[in-house]
Design a protein around this motif. Structure first.
Motif, PDB file in Angstrom:
ATOM      1  N   HIS A  32       0.861  -1.179   0.000  1.00 20.32           N
ATOM      2  CA  HIS A  32       0.000   0.000   0.000  1.00 20.32           C
ATOM      3  C   HIS A  32       0.903   1.236   0.000  1.00 20.32           C
ATOM      4  CE1 HIS A  32      -3.315  -2.676   0.857  1.00 20.32           C
ATOM      5  NE2 HIS A  32      -2.689  -3.116   1.939  1.00 20.32           N
ATOM      6  N   PRO A  33       0.839   2.073  -1.047  1.00 15.88           N
ATOM      7  CA  PRO A  33       1.731   3.236  -1.118  1.00 15.88           C
ATOM      8  C   PRO A  33       1.449   4.250  -0.012  1.00 15.88           C
ATOM      9  CG  PRO A  33       0.577   2.886  -3.203  1.00 15.88           C
ATOM     10  CD  PRO A  33       0.011   1.933  -2.230  1.00 15.88           C
ATOM     11  N   ILE A  34       2.525   4.748   0.587  1.00 18.28           N
ATOM     12  CA  ILE A  34       2.414   5.815   1.577  1.00 18.28           C
ATOM     13  C   ILE A  34       2.297   7.120   0.803  1.00 18.28           C
ATOM     14  CG2 ILE A  34       3.641   7.086   3.388  1.00 18.28           C
ATOM     15  CD1 ILE A  34       4.892   4.408   4.232  1.00 18.28           C
ATOM     16  N   THR A  35       1.273   7.905   1.139  1.00 18.91           N
ATOM     17  CA  THR A  35       1.052   9.165   0.421  1.00 18.91           C
ATOM     18  C   THR A  35       1.516  10.378   1.211  1.00 18.91           C
ATOM     19  OG1 THR A  35      -1.205   9.243   1.276  1.00 18.91           O
ATOM     20  CG2 THR A  35      -0.888   8.264  -0.892  1.00 18.91           C
ATOM     21  N   LYS A  36       1.549  10.261   2.545  1.00 17.98           N
ATOM     22  CA  LYS A  36       1.922  11.414   3.363  1.00 17.98           C
ATOM     23  C   LYS A  36       2.332  10.946   4.748  1.00 17.98           C
ATOM     24  CE  LYS A  36      -0.270  15.601   5.225  1.00 17.98           C
ATOM     25  NZ  LYS A  36      -1.534  16.350   5.289  1.00 17.98           N
ATOM     26  N   LYS A  37       3.316  11.647   5.319  1.00 15.72           N
ATOM     27  CA  LYS A  37       3.736  11.376   6.692  1.00 15.72           C
ATOM     28  C   LYS A  37       3.671  12.678   7.480  1.00 15.72           C
ATOM     29  CE  LYS A  37       6.969   7.549   6.075  1.00 15.72           C
ATOM     30  NZ  LYS A  37       8.351   7.114   6.334  1.00 15.72           N
ATOM     31  N   THR A  38       3.043  12.615   8.639  1.00 19.60           N
ATOM     32  CA  THR A  38       3.041  13.734   9.575  1.00 19.60           C
ATOM     33  C   THR A  38       3.700  13.225  10.854  1.00 19.60           C
ATOM     34  OG1 THR A  38       0.895  13.209  10.588  1.00 19.60           O
ATOM     35  CG2 THR A  38       0.854  14.576   8.584  1.00 19.60           C
ATOM     36  N   PRO A  39       3.952  14.084  11.810  1.00 20.10           N
ATOM     37  CA  PRO A  39       4.556  13.591  13.051  1.00 20.10           C
ATOM     38  C   PRO A  39       3.706  12.534  13.768  1.00 20.10           C
ATOM     39  CG  PRO A  39       4.807  15.959  12.919  1.00 20.10           C
ATOM     40  CD  PRO A  39       3.919  15.557  11.781  1.00 20.10           C
ATOM     41  N   LYS A  40       2.378  12.556  13.587  1.00 16.94           N
ATOM     42  CA  LYS A  40       1.509  11.619  14.303  1.00 16.94           C
ATOM     43  C   LYS A  40       0.946  10.501  13.434  1.00 16.94           C
ATOM     44  CE  LYS A  40       0.084  14.687  17.938  1.00 16.94           C
ATOM     45  NZ  LYS A  40      -0.893  14.871  18.964  1.00 16.94           N
ATOM     46  N   ARG A  56       1.722   6.821  13.509  1.00 17.17           N
ATOM     47  CA  ARG A  56       3.119   6.750  13.090  1.00 17.17           C
ATOM     48  C   ARG A  56       4.043   6.294  14.212  1.00 17.17           C
ATOM     49  NH1 ARG A  56       6.648  11.310   9.869  1.00 17.17           N
ATOM     50  NH2 ARG A  56       8.553  10.076   9.741  1.00 17.17           N
ATOM     51  N   GLN A  57       3.849   6.824  15.411  1.00 13.82           N
ATOM     52  CA  GLN A  57       4.739   6.480  16.519  1.00 13.82           C
ATOM     53  C   GLN A  57       4.623   5.005  16.876  1.00 13.82           C
ATOM     54  OE1 GLN A  57       3.203   9.456  19.113  1.00 13.82           O
ATOM     55  NE2 GLN A  57       4.680  11.000  18.445  1.00 13.82           N
ATOM     56  N   LYS A  58       3.404   4.469  16.858  1.00 14.68           N
ATOM     57  CA  LYS A  58       3.201   3.067  17.212  1.00 14.68           C
ATOM     58  C   LYS A  58       3.812   2.140  16.165  1.00 14.68           C
ATOM     59  CE  LYS A  58      -0.267  -0.229  18.723  1.00 14.68           C
ATOM     60  NZ  LYS A  58       0.688  -0.973  19.495  1.00 14.68           N
ATOM     61  N   ILE A  59       3.562   2.406  14.877  1.00 14.79           N
ATOM     62  CA  ILE A  59       4.088   1.502  13.838  1.00 14.79           C
ATOM     63  C   ILE A  59       5.609   1.599  13.758  1.00 14.79           C
ATOM     64  CG2 ILE A  59       3.857   3.041  11.844  1.00 14.79           C
ATOM     65  CD1 ILE A  59       2.917   0.527  10.260  1.00 14.79           C
ATOM     66  N   GLU A  60       6.169   2.778  13.989  1.00 16.27           N
ATOM     67  CA  GLU A  60       7.631   2.894  13.960  1.00 16.27           C
ATOM     68  C   GLU A  60       8.273   2.225  15.174  1.00 16.27           C
ATOM     69  OE1 GLU A  60       8.513   7.040  13.230  1.00 16.27           O
ATOM     70  OE2 GLU A  60       8.155   6.792  11.076  1.00 16.27           O
ATOM     71  N   ALA A  61       7.549   2.189  16.297  1.00 15.39           N
ATOM     72  CA  ALA A  61       8.085   1.520  17.488  1.00 15.39           C
ATOM     73  C   ALA A  61       7.972   0.001  17.383  1.00 15.39           C
ATOM     74  CB  ALA A  61       7.352   2.012  18.741  1.00 15.39           C
ATOM     75  N   ASP A  62       6.829  -0.491  16.869  1.00 14.38           N
ATOM     76  CA  ASP A  62       6.564  -1.936  16.836  1.00 14.38           C
ATOM     77  C   ASP A  62       6.898  -2.599  15.500  1.00 14.38           C
ATOM     78  OD1 ASP A  62       5.592  -1.487  19.371  1.00 14.38           O
ATOM     79  OD2 ASP A  62       3.484  -1.551  18.779  1.00 14.38           O
ATOM     80  N   GLY A  63       6.969  -1.822  14.430  1.00 16.33           N
ATOM     81  CA  GLY A  63       7.217  -2.394  13.104  1.00 16.33           C
ATOM     82  C   GLY A  63       5.960  -2.863  12.410  1.00 16.33           C
TER      83      GLY A  63
END
Length: 130
Positions: A32-40, A56-63
């Motif tokens: 699934h293409p990522i279209t935008k990233k914000t701090p949250k 974002r914080q949860k997926i970056e912490a857990d993978g």
């Protein structure tokens, strides 16, 4: 002079094509293409251009993160496709049974367990042949 193409990032989903009407294990990886990233949040597209987002914080912490709307587990890195365990052949089960026999150094319990595995596999094979 042309600019270098922009790198597209994805959220990955391990999808089983037979989840509703057959044996599990027919896996595919959906990107699934990522279209935008914000701090949250991380926004992505799925299913005919629909947009969704994850924390974002949860997926970056857990993978990985469970996306409730699509009811799927999304991964930051491309997941491995699980391999189905291979069933032993009747010949291998018969050899295991013979090796577990008390006359060949095995125990009664090991022989009985090996014989039961062999008999179950044989009955299953005979039932499938009918």
């Amino acid at each position: 002079m042309s600019a270098a193409p922009e790198q597209v990032e994805y959220l990955y989903e391990l999808w089983d094509a037979n989840w509703d009407d057959g044996p599990l294990g027919n896996y595919q990886i959906l990107a699934h293409p990522i279209t935008k990233k914000t701090p949250k949040r991380i926004y992505f597209t799925y299913l005919n251009g629909r947009t969704g987002f994850v924390d974002r914080q949860k997926i970056e912490a857990d993978g990985e993160i469970y996306h409730g709307y699509t009811m799927c587990l999304l991964h930051l890195a491309r997941p491995e496709i699980p391999q189905r365990p291979q069933r032993p052949t009747l010949a291998a089960l018969k050899a295991e049974m013979a090796a577990a026999h008390p006359d060949r150094g095995g125990s009664d319990e090991a022989f009985i367990a090996a014989r039961q595995r062999y008999q179950r596999a044989r009955a299953s094979a005979e039932g499938a042949a009918r």
